[in-house]
Design a protein around this motif. Structure first.
Motif, PDB file in Angstrom:
ATOM      1  N   LEU A  95       0.868  22.150  25.542  1.00  0.00           N
ATOM      2  CA  LEU A  95       1.306  21.717  24.655  1.00  0.00           C
ATOM      3  C   LEU A  95       0.881  20.065  24.222  1.00  0.00           C
ATOM      4  CD1 LEU A  95       2.882  22.655  21.815  1.00  0.00           C
ATOM      5  CD2 LEU A  95       4.910  21.593  23.169  1.00  0.00           C
ATOM      6  N   PRO A  96       1.118  19.089  25.220  1.00  0.00           N
ATOM      7  CA  PRO A  96       0.695  18.060  24.405  1.00  0.00           C
ATOM      8  C   PRO A  96      -1.363  17.505  24.343  1.00  0.00           C
ATOM      9  CG  PRO A  96       2.182  17.716  26.269  1.00  0.00           C
ATOM     10  CD  PRO A  96       1.959  19.243  25.871  1.00  0.00           C
ATOM     11  N   ALA A  97      -1.551  18.266  24.893  1.00  0.00           N
ATOM     12  CA  ALA A  97      -3.351  18.553  25.314  1.00  0.00           C
ATOM     13  C   ALA A  97      -3.640  19.207  23.750  1.00  0.00           C
ATOM     14  CB  ALA A  97      -3.740  18.712  26.246  1.00  0.00           C
ATOM     15  N   ALA A  98      -3.117  20.544  23.604  1.00  0.00           N
ATOM     16  CA  ALA A  98      -3.774  21.417  22.258  1.00  0.00           C
ATOM     17  C   ALA A  98      -2.763  20.051  21.210  1.00  0.00           C
ATOM     18  CB  ALA A  98      -2.666  22.338  22.563  1.00  0.00           C
ATOM     19  N   TYR A  99      -2.362  19.099  21.286  1.00  0.00           N
ATOM     20  CA  TYR A  99      -1.479  18.737  19.776  1.00  0.00           C
ATOM     21  C   TYR A  99      -2.562  17.103  20.017  1.00  0.00           C
ATOM     22  CZ  TYR A  99       0.546  14.772  17.343  1.00  0.00           C
ATOM     23  OH  TYR A  99       1.077  13.645  16.870  1.00  0.00           O
ATOM     24  N   CYS A 100      -3.209  16.943  21.387  1.00  0.00           N
ATOM     25  CA  CYS A 100      -4.238  15.892  21.244  1.00  0.00           C
ATOM     26  C   CYS A 100      -5.508  16.104  20.213  1.00  0.00           C
ATOM     27  CB  CYS A 100      -4.023  15.181  21.781  1.00  0.00           C
ATOM     28  SG  CYS A 100      -3.141  14.251  23.197  1.00  0.00           S
ATOM     29  N   PHE A 101      -6.018  17.933  20.875  1.00  0.00           N
ATOM     30  CA  PHE A 101      -7.320  17.669  20.514  1.00  0.00           C
ATOM     31  C   PHE A 101      -7.106  18.915  19.063  1.00  0.00           C
ATOM     32  CE2 PHE A 101      -7.961  18.903  25.249  1.00  0.00           C
ATOM     33  CZ  PHE A 101      -9.347  18.193  25.046  1.00  0.00           C
ATOM     34  N   ALA A 102      -5.952  18.645  18.464  1.00  0.00           N
ATOM     35  CA  ALA A 102      -5.805  19.629  17.517  1.00  0.00           C
ATOM     36  C   ALA A 102      -5.522  18.652  16.420  1.00  0.00           C
ATOM     37  CB  ALA A 102      -4.859  20.439  17.219  1.00  0.00           C
ATOM     38  N   LYS A 103      -4.655  17.051  16.660  1.00  0.00           N
ATOM     39  CA  LYS A 103      -4.759  15.816  15.700  1.00  0.00           C
ATOM     40  C   LYS A 103      -4.483  14.889  15.890  1.00  0.00           C
ATOM     41  CE  LYS A 103      -2.672  19.227  13.400  1.00  0.00           C
ATOM     42  NZ  LYS A 103      -3.385  19.557  11.241  1.00  0.00           N
ATOM     43  N   ILE A 104      -4.959  14.053  17.167  1.00  0.00           N
ATOM     44  CA  ILE A 104      -5.433  12.998  17.449  1.00  0.00           C
ATOM     45  C   ILE A 104      -6.953  13.029  17.354  1.00  0.00           C
ATOM     46  CG2 ILE A 104      -4.645  11.107  18.787  1.00  0.00           C
ATOM     47  CD1 ILE A 104      -2.459  12.025  19.724  1.00  0.00           C
ATOM     48  N   HIS A 105      -7.747  11.927  16.619  1.00  0.00           N
ATOM     49  CA  HIS A 105      -8.711  11.923  17.158  1.00  0.00           C
ATOM     50  C   HIS A 105      -8.983  10.637  18.711  1.00  0.00           C
ATOM     51  CE1 HIS A 105     -10.377  13.747  13.198  1.00  0.00           C
ATOM     52  NE2 HIS A 105      -8.667  13.061  12.492  1.00  0.00           N
ATOM     53  N   PHE A 106      -9.706  10.644  18.386  1.00  0.00           N
ATOM     54  CA  PHE A 106     -10.373   9.815  20.433  1.00  0.00           C
ATOM     55  C   PHE A 106     -11.612   9.432  21.038  1.00  0.00           C
ATOM     56  CE2 PHE A 106      -8.483  13.501  22.042  1.00  0.00           C
ATOM     57  CZ  PHE A 106      -9.315  13.917  23.454  1.00  0.00           C
ATOM     58  N   ARG A 107     -11.855   8.961  21.182  1.00  0.00           N
ATOM     59  CA  ARG A 107     -13.436   8.740  22.298  1.00  0.00           C
ATOM     60  C   ARG A 107     -13.556   9.645  22.804  1.00  0.00           C
ATOM     61  NH1 ARG A 107     -15.473   2.735  23.818  1.00  0.00           N
ATOM     62  NH2 ARG A 107     -14.714   3.164  21.804  1.00  0.00           N
ATOM     63  N   GLY A 108     -14.506  10.599  23.043  1.00  0.00           N
ATOM     64  CA  GLY A 108     -15.166  11.435  24.007  1.00  0.00           C
ATOM     65  C   GLY A 108     -13.868  13.072  23.624  1.00  0.00           C
ATOM     66  N   LYS A 109     -13.705  12.716  22.810  1.00  0.00           N
ATOM     67  CA  LYS A 109     -12.076  14.250  22.425  1.00  0.00           C
ATOM     68  C   LYS A 109     -13.592  15.190  21.746  1.00  0.00           C
ATOM     69  CE  LYS A 109      -9.978  15.941  18.379  1.00  0.00           C
ATOM     70  NZ  LYS A 109      -9.492  15.793  16.862  1.00  0.00           N
ATOM     71  N   ARG A 110     -14.754  15.125  21.863  1.00  0.00           N
ATOM     72  CA  ARG A 110     -15.918  16.321  21.960  1.00  0.00           C
ATOM     73  C   ARG A 110     -16.238  17.115  23.365  1.00  0.00           C
ATOM     74  NH1 ARG A 110     -18.889  18.261  17.403  1.00  0.00           N
ATOM     75  NH2 ARG A 110     -18.620  17.330  15.619  1.00  0.00           N
TER      76      ARG A 110
END
Length: 281
Positions: A95-110
């Protein structure tokens, strides 16, 4: 005369229902045969001809043997503990990982998301031997922990929940932050309720997969008291008489029943979760 559109669609509807019922019959037939076999005495199981119902019923005998010849209830308890622990830990990570991928922009996300998708394509059997060796070196083989640790991180769970969270409006998240919510509180009070259908859908996938898992418990468990339900079916084999198929099928019916009840109780949420999770890419 113009044909009524409803009447024009009747042949297609009949054809569609016939195909669907035929497919359902193909999938249900092994389960029907399993239940039928659990009702039969040993001398009727391999007799010639097609007999769905037994001529002499052995229901009490087969189901009594299934519950007494092996510790089947212990296997069911082991399966519930393992599946429950895996599911809770998977959700705590996914759940936290999915939230980060869905709504938070961070370096190395792709790159990180590409690794999650890559993990979806790697079968578990490819990593089983390295995991086995690792658990051997840390002295965790033949323990309940060995059945749980390899499955804590679920790439499929992250993928499914991320697809669901993508559908949560950004304005709702911004409003929650303006109200003073931190990320953890936002995740607990906003994201989790919105993702509940997807979480239930994932729960069904997870529980069914690990309840039915035979490969990994066979590798890491040697103690009868730690066996999960599928592994426990091995103990229906008699060295002198071979496999006792009546009690074996009775035990399999008992093992399958909790999954059936679990799915039926969560069917509506399951369909809703799978459908909504596919709306956003």
């Amino acid at each position: 005369m113009k044909q009524n559109p409803l009447q024009a669609g009747i042949p297609w509807q009949i054809f569609r229902h016939v195909v669907l019922m035929g497919g359902a019959a193909v999938f249900l037939l092994p389960f029907v045969w399993m239940v039928s076999t659990s009702f039969k005495p040993a001398d009727e199981i391999f007799t010639g001809g097609f007999h769905l119902l037994p001529q002499h019923w052995a229901v009490v005998d087969n189901y009594t043997k299934a519950l007494t010849e092996v510790p089947l209830l212990r296997f069911l308890l082991n399966g519930a503990i393992v599946c429950g622990a895996i599911l809770v830990l998977q959700l705590l990570v996914a759940l936290p990982a999915a939230y980060c991928f869905a709504k938070i922009h961070f370096r190395g996300k792709r790159l990180a998301w590409a690794l999650v998708l890559l993990a979806l394509m790697i079968p578990f059997q490819a990593t089983a031997i390295p995991l086995f060796i690792m658990l051997y070196h840390v002295h965790l083989l033949d323990t309940t922990v060995a059945l749980i640790i390899p499955f804590i991180v679920s790439a499929f769970g992250i993928f499914l929940l991320r697809q669901s969270i993508m559908g949560v409006p950004d304005d709702l998240i911004y409003a929650a932050r303006l109200d003073g919510m931190g990320e953890v509180e936002l995740l607990w009070r906003v994201i989790m309720p919105a993702s509940l259908p997807a979480m239930i859908a994932f729960a069904i996938f997870s529980v069914v997969w690990h309840w039915n898992d035979y490969f990994w418990p066979l590798l890491v468990i040697n103690t009868t008291d730690l066996a999960t339900p599928p592994l426990g079916t091995l103990f229906f084999m008699n060295q002198e008489a071979g496999t006792d198929f009546g009690p074996l099928m009775a035990g399999t019916v008992i093992i399958t029943l909790p999954l059936l009840l679990f799915f039926l109780s969560a069917q509506k949420r399951f369909i809703e979760g799978v459908t909504l999770s596919g709306l956003k890419g």
